[in-house]
Scaffold this active site. Structure first.
Site, PDB file in Angstrom:
ATOM      1  N   LYS A 153       2.678  -0.339  16.338  1.00  0.00           N
ATOM      2  CA  LYS A 153       3.917  -0.275  15.574  1.00  0.00           C
ATOM      3  C   LYS A 153       3.969   1.058  14.818  1.00  0.00           C
ATOM      4  CE  LYS A 153       6.093  -3.025  11.881  1.00  0.00           C
ATOM      5  NZ  LYS A 153       5.778  -4.058  10.880  1.00  0.00           N
ATOM      6  N   GLN A 154       2.801   1.490  14.308  1.00  0.00           N
ATOM      7  CA  GLN A 154       2.771   2.653  13.414  1.00  0.00           C
ATOM      8  C   GLN A 154       1.391   3.299  13.454  1.00  0.00           C
ATOM      9  OE1 GLN A 154       3.074  -0.705  10.532  1.00  0.00           O
ATOM     10  NE2 GLN A 154       2.508   0.876   9.045  1.00  0.00           N
ATOM     11  N   GLU A 175       0.568  -3.028  12.462  1.00  0.00           N
ATOM     12  CA  GLU A 175       0.794  -4.474  12.308  1.00  0.00           C
ATOM     13  C   GLU A 175       1.150  -5.188  13.612  1.00  0.00           C
ATOM     14  OE1 GLU A 175       3.650  -4.358   9.113  1.00  0.00           O
ATOM     15  OE2 GLU A 175       2.077  -4.602   7.602  1.00  0.00           O
ATOM     16  N   TRP A 198       0.839  -1.211   0.000  1.00  0.00           N
ATOM     17  CA  TRP A 198       0.000   0.000   0.000  1.00  0.00           C
ATOM     18  C   TRP A 198       0.866   1.250   0.000  1.00  0.00           C
ATOM     19  CZ3 TRP A 198      -1.833   2.713   4.952  1.00  0.00           C
ATOM     20  CH2 TRP A 198      -0.935   2.519   6.000  1.00  0.00           C
ATOM     21  N   ASP A 199       2.157   1.057   0.301  1.00  0.00           N
ATOM     22  CA  ASP A 199       3.123   2.154   0.299  1.00  0.00           C
ATOM     23  C   ASP A 199       2.984   2.985  -0.981  1.00  0.00           C
ATOM     24  OD1 ASP A 199       3.873   0.050   1.993  1.00  0.00           O
ATOM     25  OD2 ASP A 199       5.971   0.632   2.005  1.00  0.00           O
TER      26      ASP A 199
HETATM   27  O1  IFM Z   1       3.641  -1.542   4.045  1.00  0.00           O
HETATM   28  C1  IFM Z   1       4.537  -1.501   5.109  1.00  0.00           C
HETATM   29  C2  IFM Z   1       3.780  -1.783   6.377  1.00  0.00           C
HETATM   30  O2  IFM Z   1       2.815  -0.800   6.623  1.00  0.00           O
HETATM   31  C3  IFM Z   1       4.727  -1.836   7.554  1.00  0.00           C
HETATM   32  N1  IFM Z   1       5.728  -2.851   7.323  1.00  0.00           N
HETATM   33  C4  IFM Z   1       6.529  -2.577   6.113  1.00  0.00           C
HETATM   34  C5  IFM Z   1       5.648  -2.498   4.873  1.00  0.00           C
HETATM   35  C6  IFM Z   1       6.493  -2.146   3.653  1.00  0.00           C
HETATM   36  O3  IFM Z   1       7.028  -0.881   3.770  1.00  0.00           O
END
Ligand code: IFM
Length: 730
Positions: free
Chosen positions: A566-567, A466, A326-327
């Site tokens: 995590k984010q 995640e 999705w990046d």
């Molecule tokens: O898409 C990301 C995910 O959100 C977090 N782990 C790494 C992936 C690739 O950058």
């Protein structure tokens, strides 16, 4: 325009060899070559990648972006001893990466173990004008009397992806005692590849062990530089039927290093004219970070072909196997969308062209519509590895659940489609490709949601965070699914497809989908259970952010049962949908969730910067921005070895334009609410909107928007609607 930044490596530290190899990737969207040193070191991984060349080696479950035969290696045997920076003594070392052109240039003085001194100047670049060509030039000068030098270079087919060999060598040839050529085919995907090289001096050729090398012997007289140029042509069956023939044709047309660089510079200048973001900051680092991000975002994007997309490490390394996440749609595509919309369109076409595979994945998982793979490559099929790294004590592997549950990617793609349309007004794309993507993704959500107590709920998902797996009603997912279906209805109505059963089903879905609301404490629950989970002190882990140190102390299952992110997750939602909640709610949720976020993913910090800036937390926003900029540029050893963090680079651009620059798109209208950090005096950038290139210049007390044509454009500045023709100043 001020001079484009340069990145310098001034210290010889083997711990950073691979970091700089990633940072100093020279590329052009067709290919990328890691900034490895010319001579070999055990601490450095070479890498050359062509966008779209993937292969699944026997026994592997997913494809790799293939690490191709190397053309960058040069061995220098000087007075009988191989040059190495680990041997003799190195003086005046500096490597400069010119972001204006992607040229890497190393200069140093080497003291030979025999006491003699030599000057070396080693340069290379991948041309932006001639997509298939790599130019290199080495120059060596004896500073202490006569000397003998033997230089060896060529085409090295011993490259692997972390040990996995992807190429079968079809032939190694030398033509007319001049042109070396290695002809290969990938073992499973069947892509042909030819690497053709030539040097500027006569030499003797030899082929052995998948290497085709040429050796030049030269006597050096004191202070008389000897220079050697090399040009290589890379061609694959993705763009030509006969890569070997293409290579031989192209190499005949090759120019001198300096001429080719001058031409490539002109192409890069055009890029910088349009894409440059200029900032006058107390910290010169900020401009470097913005130039670095822009260079890489351009060099990683295959604007020449829509059959593949951008990997999570761009073309800078083997990390994440070159897979697309999705990046691309959420973090990288906007950089192109608001500069050169046709490039963003190509990235969306990649998704459109793989609707069939997405439909197949949906069926396989018991759903309808299009379920885009969490990770994809060339085929468009799911490429997420089934298992993560092995636990060497138990011998067990942790399952990777993303392919099964990280379904927000479906709505992320749909979101990008709508963004593309709002910015470009491209009816042709929207009425056909765009609408199909919207309908198929909406169809997926209709089949994915289940009716429970009168509400559609979305169960067992992974949101952007995640560290929290298999949860129900992740707020980000539910809101984006709602948006996905809502926009589908909007465009079906627009294009005369209102009277269908599917339209009615979508309407019913929108009436009943469960959208988590702020609770009494004004918190939007990340999912049904998150806020009931225990909390722990994350200070120590936040200090080591990016390293996933928490997983050394807790198992994934344990992390899952705590309030640990995590984010950005709810914060990600607040970024993408700025109008969902009042500012007070946004601020409250930002504070709460940030306190629980380790930022172990590079996708997190810059998004926090945007949301913090919107709610007036300027200092915090600038701190998040700076920390995001340091993810690659000041990486801890190991952090960037396998490639730069592509999404994070996109997010740096986003946090500047959509954060400090204050751009927002709301109900299809363009808004500008700038709030520059105290450290910035001026911010200037272009922004393409409805086919018009706006030049936006911001200072703490001034806003100037200009454009070249007189076509009227609507823009809201601090909430006030303006209809501008050529320009306005506030
Ligand atoms: O898409 C990301 C995910 O959100 C977090 N782990 C790494 C992936 C690739 O950058």
């Amino acid at each position: 325009m001020s001079r484009i930044s340069v990145l310098r490596e001034s210290r010889i530290d083997p711990h950073y060899f691979d970091t700089y190899a990633s940072l100093m990737m020279t590329g052009n969207g067709y290919m990328g070559i890691r900034g490895g040193f010319e001579e070999d070191y055990p601490e450095q991984t070479r890498g050359m990648f062509v966008a779209g060349i993937y292969n699944k080696a026997q026994g592997q479950v997913s494809s790799d972006l293939v690490n191709l035969p190397d053309v960058t290696r040069f061995e220098f045997e000087i007075d009988g001893v191989n040059f190495s920076m680990h041997r003799g003594e190195v003086q005046d070392f500096e490597r400069v990466f010119d972001l204006a052109t992607g040229e890497v240039c190393r200069e140093l003085v080497w003291q030979h173990p025999n006491g003699k001194r030599f000057g070396l100047c080693l340069k290379r670049f991948v041309s932006k004008k001639e997509l298939h060509k790599v130019y290199a030039k080495v120059e060596i000068t004896s500073l202490s009397g006569d000397a003998d030098v033997r230089i060896r270079t060529g085409i090295d087919g011993q490259q692997t992806n972390f040990g996995t060999q992807h190429l079968v060598e079809k032939s190694l040839r030398v033509f007319s005692e001049t042109w070396m050529q290695g002809d290969y085919v990938t073992t499973q995907s069947g892509q042909d590849l030819a690497v053709t090289s030539m040097i500027s001096a006569p030499g003797s050729f030899a082929a052995k062990n998948r290497q085709l090398l040429v050796t030049v012997n030269q006597k050096l007289a004191e202070n008389e530089p000897f220079s050697l140029e090399k040009v290589s042509v890379i061609a694959t069956s993705l763009e030509t039927e006969n890569p070997a023939e293409f290579g031989l044709g192209e190499i005949r047309e090759a120019k001198s290093y300096d001429d080719a660089l001058a031409e490539s510079r002109v192409s890069w200048q055009k890029f910088w004219q349009d894409y440059r973001v200029e900032v006058t900051s107390e910290n010169t680092f900020d401009q470097l970070a913005l130039d670095f991000a822009a260079y890489h975002l351009e060099a990683m994007t295959p604007a020449h072909d829509e059959r593949f997309s951008v990997g999570a490490k761009g073309l800078t390394g083997e990390g994440y196997k070159g897979h697309v996440f999705w990046d691309t749609e959420i973090f990288i595509a906007p950089f192109h969308l608001y500069n050169h919309p046709e490039k963003a369109r190509k990235l969306l076409r990649y998704r459109y062209l793989h609707l069939e595979q997405a439909r197949a994945k949906a069926v396989k998982n018991g759903y309808q519509g299009a379920l885009f793979p969490w990770e994809s490559a060339f085929s468009g099929e799911e490429e997420t590895p089934e298992f993560a790294a092995i636990n060497v004590r138990t011998g067990k592997r942790q399952k990777v659940a993303s392919a099964l549950a990280e379904h927000h990617i479906v709505a992320d793609v749909a979101h990008a489609v709508v963004n593309y349309y709002e910015a470009s007004q491209d009816e042709l794309f929207m009425e056909h490709d765009g609408l199909q993507i919207l309908q198929e993704t909406a169809r997926f959500w209709l089949s994915r949601a289940v009716l429970k107590q009168g509400k559609y709920v979305i169960l067992d998902v992974i949101g952007p965070d995640e560290y929290t797996e298999h949860v129900d009603n992740n707020a980000y997912t539910n809101y984006l699914a709602h948006e996905n279906v809502y926009q589908t209805l909007r465009f079906m109505a627009k294009y005369g497809q209102k009277h269908t059963a599917f339209y009615d089903l979508c309407e019913a879905f929108l009436r009943k989908i469960y959208l988590p609301q702020p609770n009494e404490a004004k918190l939007i629950p990340q999912d049904d259970t998150f806020l009931d989970k225990p909390e722990i002190d994350l200070t120590g882990y936040k200090e080591k952010q990016g390293s996933q140190a928490i997983l050394l102390d807790y198992s994934r299952a344990e992390v899952n049962e705590m309030q640990i992110l995590k984010q950005a997750d709810v914060v990600m939602l607040l970024y993408l949908m700025p109008n969902l909640f009042a500012e007070e709610i946004v601020a409250r949720n930002l504070d709460y969730y940030e306190a629980h976020t380790i930022h172990d993913s590079s996708l997190s910090k810059a998004i926090h910067a945007i949301v913090a800036n919107r709610v007036g937390q300027s200092e915090k926003a600038y701190r998040f921005f700076e920390e995001a900029c340091r993810i690659d540029l000041e990486a801890a050893p190991g952090g960037t070895d396998e490639g730069v963090h592509a999404a994070s680079l996109g997010a740096i651009w986003l946090s500047t334009i959509f954060g400090f620059g204050g751009i927002a798109i709301s109900d299809g209208e363009l808004h500008l609410n700038p709030r520059l950090p105290a450290e910035w005096k001026r911010l200037a950038f272009s922004f393409v909107w409805h086919g018009e290139r706006l030049e936006i210049e911001l200072e703490s007390d001034k806003i100037r928007v200009t454009k070249e044509t007189t076509a009227p454009i609507q823009i809201h500045i601090f909430g006030e609607k303006h209809c501008m023709t050529t320009g306005l100043e506030i």
